[in-house]
Motif scaffolding. Structure first.
Motif, PDB file in Angstrom:
ATOM      1  N   SER A  24      35.807  46.661  33.162  1.00  0.00           N
ATOM      2  CA  SER A  24      35.832  47.194  31.851  1.00  0.00           C
ATOM      3  C   SER A  24      35.655  46.099  31.075  1.00  0.00           C
ATOM      4  CB  SER A  24      37.119  47.817  31.519  1.00  0.00           C
ATOM      5  OG  SER A  24      38.305  47.170  31.250  1.00  0.00           O
ATOM      6  N   ILE A  27      34.386  38.847  32.464  1.00  0.00           N
ATOM      7  CA  ILE A  27      33.338  38.725  33.545  1.00  0.00           C
ATOM      8  C   ILE A  27      33.787  39.766  34.759  1.00  0.00           C
ATOM      9  CG2 ILE A  27      34.019  36.892  35.648  1.00  0.00           C
ATOM     10  CD1 ILE A  27      35.097  34.888  33.890  1.00  0.00           C
ATOM     11  N   GLY A  28      34.256  39.929  35.241  1.00  0.00           N
ATOM     12  CA  GLY A  28      34.701  41.245  35.374  1.00  0.00           C
ATOM     13  C   GLY A  28      33.820  42.255  35.564  1.00  0.00           C
ATOM     14  N   LEU A  70      43.290  52.236  36.049  1.00  0.00           N
ATOM     15  CA  LEU A  70      45.042  52.191  36.492  1.00  0.00           C
ATOM     16  C   LEU A  70      45.057  50.683  35.632  1.00  0.00           C
ATOM     17  CD1 LEU A  70      46.978  53.088  38.357  1.00  0.00           C
ATOM     18  CD2 LEU A  70      46.332  51.625  40.650  1.00  0.00           C
ATOM     19  N   ALA A 100      40.325  40.929  37.251  1.00  0.00           N
ATOM     20  CA  ALA A 100      42.151  41.412  36.321  1.00  0.00           C
ATOM     21  C   ALA A 100      42.725  40.374  35.486  1.00  0.00           C
ATOM     22  CB  ALA A 100      42.655  42.551  36.297  1.00  0.00           C
ATOM     23  N   GLY A 101      42.991  40.134  34.863  1.00  0.00           N
ATOM     24  CA  GLY A 101      43.847  38.191  34.392  1.00  0.00           C
ATOM     25  C   GLY A 101      44.066  39.218  32.768  1.00  0.00           C
ATOM     26  N   PRO A 195      36.411  29.419  36.754  1.00  0.00           N
ATOM     27  CA  PRO A 195      35.439  28.884  35.289  1.00  0.00           C
ATOM     28  C   PRO A 195      36.752  28.076  34.200  1.00  0.00           C
ATOM     29  CG  PRO A 195      35.363  30.865  35.764  1.00  0.00           C
ATOM     30  CD  PRO A 195      36.687  30.330  36.011  1.00  0.00           C
ATOM     31  N   LEU A 197      35.771  27.335  30.599  1.00  0.00           N
ATOM     32  CA  LEU A 197      35.392  28.693  29.494  1.00  0.00           C
ATOM     33  C   LEU A 197      34.081  29.144  29.431  1.00  0.00           C
ATOM     34  CD1 LEU A 197      36.598  26.594  25.595  1.00  0.00           C
ATOM     35  CD2 LEU A 197      37.689  28.143  27.378  1.00  0.00           C
TER      36      LEU A 197
HETATM   37  N1  LIG Z   1      36.570  34.012  29.323  1.00  0.00           N
HETATM   38  C1  LIG Z   1      37.359  32.120  30.024  1.00  0.00           C
HETATM   39  O1  LIG Z   1      37.253  31.515  29.267  1.00  0.00           O
HETATM   40  C2  LIG Z   1      37.536  32.844  31.516  1.00  0.00           C
HETATM   41  C3  LIG Z   1      38.081  31.529  32.384  1.00  0.00           C
HETATM   42  C4  LIG Z   1      38.999  31.164  33.550  1.00  0.00           C
HETATM   43  C5  LIG Z   1      39.021  32.134  34.070  1.00  0.00           C
HETATM   44  N2  LIG Z   1      39.098  33.016  33.577  1.00  0.00           N
HETATM   45  C6  LIG Z   1      39.509  34.272  34.667  1.00  0.00           C
HETATM   46  O2  LIG Z   1      38.752  35.177  34.869  1.00  0.00           O
HETATM   47  C7  LIG Z   1      39.048  36.542  34.431  1.00  0.00           C
HETATM   48  C8  LIG Z   1      38.347  37.471  34.170  1.00  0.00           C
HETATM   49  O3  LIG Z   1      38.995  37.546  32.231  1.00  0.00           O
HETATM   50  P1  LIG Z   1      37.708  37.879  31.116  1.00  0.00           P
HETATM   51  O4  LIG Z   1      37.975  36.193  30.664  1.00  0.00           O
HETATM   52  O5  LIG Z   1      37.183  38.553  31.338  1.00  0.00           O
HETATM   53  O6  LIG Z   1      38.992  38.655  30.723  1.00  0.00           O
HETATM   54  P2  LIG Z   1      38.872  40.023  29.464  1.00  0.00           P
HETATM   55  O7  LIG Z   1      37.314  40.107  29.298  1.00  0.00           O
HETATM   56  O8  LIG Z   1      40.002  39.811  28.614  1.00  0.00           O
HETATM   57  O9  LIG Z   1      38.947  41.071  31.049  1.00  0.00           O
HETATM   58  C9  LIG Z   1      40.100  41.092  31.153  1.00  0.00           C
HETATM   59  C10 LIG Z   1      40.037  42.447  32.292  1.00  0.00           C
HETATM   60  O10 LIG Z   1      41.158  41.849  32.755  1.00  0.00           O
HETATM   61  C11 LIG Z   1      41.982  43.947  32.897  1.00  0.00           C
HETATM   62  N3  LIG Z   1      43.249  43.674  32.904  1.00  0.00           N
HETATM   63  C12 LIG Z   1      43.751  42.724  32.587  1.00  0.00           C
HETATM   64  N4  LIG Z   1      45.369  43.718  32.509  1.00  0.00           N
HETATM   65  C13 LIG Z   1      45.254  44.415  33.407  1.00  0.00           C
HETATM   66  C14 LIG Z   1      45.557  45.080  34.383  1.00  0.00           C
HETATM   67  N5  LIG Z   1      47.342  44.882  34.046  1.00  0.00           N
HETATM   68  N6  LIG Z   1      45.539  46.722  35.563  1.00  0.00           N
HETATM   69  C15 LIG Z   1      44.095  46.386  35.542  1.00  0.00           C
HETATM   70  N7  LIG Z   1      43.229  45.782  34.539  1.00  0.00           N
HETATM   71  C16 LIG Z   1      44.032  44.841  33.682  1.00  0.00           C
HETATM   72  C17 LIG Z   1      41.273  44.057  31.369  1.00  0.00           C
HETATM   73  O11 LIG Z   1      41.383  45.601  31.423  1.00  0.00           O
HETATM   74  P3  LIG Z   1      41.118  46.907  30.062  1.00  0.00           P
HETATM   75  O12 LIG Z   1      41.332  45.864  28.948  1.00  0.00           O
HETATM   76  O13 LIG Z   1      40.217  47.556  30.080  1.00  0.00           O
HETATM   77  O14 LIG Z   1      42.562  47.473  30.721  1.00  0.00           O
HETATM   78  C18 LIG Z   1      40.237  43.278  31.124  1.00  0.00           C
HETATM   79  O15 LIG Z   1      39.251  44.396  32.263  1.00  0.00           O
HETATM   80  C19 LIG Z   1      40.968  36.184  34.289  1.00  0.00           C
HETATM   81  O16 LIG Z   1      41.298  36.372  35.541  1.00  0.00           O
HETATM   82  C20 LIG Z   1      40.169  35.239  33.775  1.00  0.00           C
HETATM   83  O17 LIG Z   1      41.794  34.124  33.858  1.00  0.00           O
HETATM   84  C21 LIG Z   1      38.940  33.419  32.273  1.00  0.00           C
END
Ligand SMILES: NC(=O)c1ccc[n+]([C@@H]2O[C@H](COP(=O)([O-])OP(=O)(O)OC[C@H]3O[C@@H](n4cnc5c(N)ncnc54)[C@H](OP(=O)(O)O)[C@@H]3O)[C@@H](O)[C@H]2O)c1
Length: 259
Positions: A24, A27-28, A70, A100-101, A195, A197
């Motif tokens: 949603s 990255i996902g 979910l 998810a994270g 990744p 940032l």
């Molecule tokens: N952005 C960065 O700089 C970065 C860097 C390194 C690694 N990462 C990792 O990459 C992954 C994606 O990060 P992002 O930056 O794309 O974050 P994001 O935009 O905040 O997206 C996080 C996603 O995780 C979902 N989520 C969180 N808790 C959940 C739960 N309990 N059940 C189901 N879904 C859940 C959220 O769904 P809803 O909000 O719709 O519920 C959302 O789709 C994460 O694991 C993060 O740690 C990110």
């Protein structure tokens, strides 16, 4: 690597079904959209149905973009059975991406079990229980299937105030390596992408926490700029596809030259 250069080339067939968590947002979402554009049927998970619908509106093949809202941490014991229900609904799965994270920036003095538990639930326990369901012989296509976990460069390169987040990611990456060993005899590959940032909603929390001046200084450390979700999605699709059939048990760092 044609797939990284030419997004129009179909990497997957429509009966290649890929479960993407975190679809949603950020990255996902980018991974789900790219897998879908490259021919796969995507089963998109997030907590919020509305945000998943928004993602589907951007899909190249919306009819092959299924929504499965979910909260993955609400009943983790039930996750393997949930994967079985997805297989009954859509057919055997060929891919699983855990994107998810939750982020957390907090120093040792702020360590608290409840918050740490939430991080380990979403980054370690939930993905391993999903992997358990995915690896079930009845649920996966077996040879040719691939799993992908979203790690973080912070798991490998220590940063201040990241001990809980980085430890959870480190545990996830190590677990993925163990899974790669366990599942290789069945032709199932398992990799992680770590990744630095990437510009997503999660990064906004980090930016607010750092303050504008420190964030700008951090950004300047990236010779190729901050990452975009699509940068990660390009590698993700490659790692999920047969084009990477000789790669398993790896954790690939993407950092735009930061480290
Ligand atoms: N952005 C960065 O700089 C970065 C860097 C390194 C690694 N990462 C990792 O990459 C992954 C994606 O990060 P992002 O930056 O794309 O974050 P994001 O935009 O905040 O997206 C996080 C996603 O995780 C979902 N989520 C969180 N808790 C959940 C739960 N309990 N059940 C189901 N879904 C859940 C959220 O769904 P809803 O909000 O719709 O519920 C959302 O789709 C994460 O694991 C993060 O740690 C990110």
């Amino acid at each position: 690597m044609l797939c990284l250069q030419n997004p129009d080339r179909m990497l997957f067939s429509r009966d290649h079904r890929i479960l993407v968590t975190g679809a949603s947002s950020g990255i996902g979402r980018a991974i789900a959209l790219r897998c879908n554009a490259l021919g796969a049927t995507v089963i998109a998970n997030g907590r919020e149905e509305n945000r998943l619908r928004e993602a589907r509106e951007q899909a190249a093949n919306a009819e092959a973009f299924a929504l499965e809202a979910l909260d993955l941490t609400s009943d983790m014991e039930a996750l393997p059975k949930w994967v079985t229900r997805l297989r009954e609904r859509y057919g055997k799965l060929g891919g699983f991406v855990h994107a998810a994270g939750l982020g957390l920036t907090a120093p040792l003095l702020m360590y608290n079990l409840e918050e740490a538990g939430k991080l380990f639930d979403i980054h370690v326990h939930a993905p391993m229980l999903l992997a358990k369901g995915f690896a079930d012989r009845r649920n996966t296509i077996g040879k040719g299937a691939a799993m992908l976990f979203m790690g973080s460069s912070g798991a490998v390169i220590p940063q201040r105030a990241k001990l809980v987040y980085a430890s959870a990611k480190g545990a996830q990456i190590t677990a993925a390596r163990c899974l790669a060993k366990e599942l290789a005899p069945r032709g199932i590959r398992v990799n992680s992408i770590s990744p630095a940032l990437v510009e997503t909603p999660m990064l906004e929390g980090f930016r607010t926490m750092l303050g504008e001046e420190s964030f700008t200084a951090e950004k300047e450390q990236y010779p190729f700029g901050l990452g975009q979700p699509e940068d990660v999605a390009a590698l993700a699709c490659f790692l999920l596809s047969e084009e990477s059939r000789w790669i398993t048990g790896q954790n690939i760092i993407m950092d735009g030259g930061r480290y």
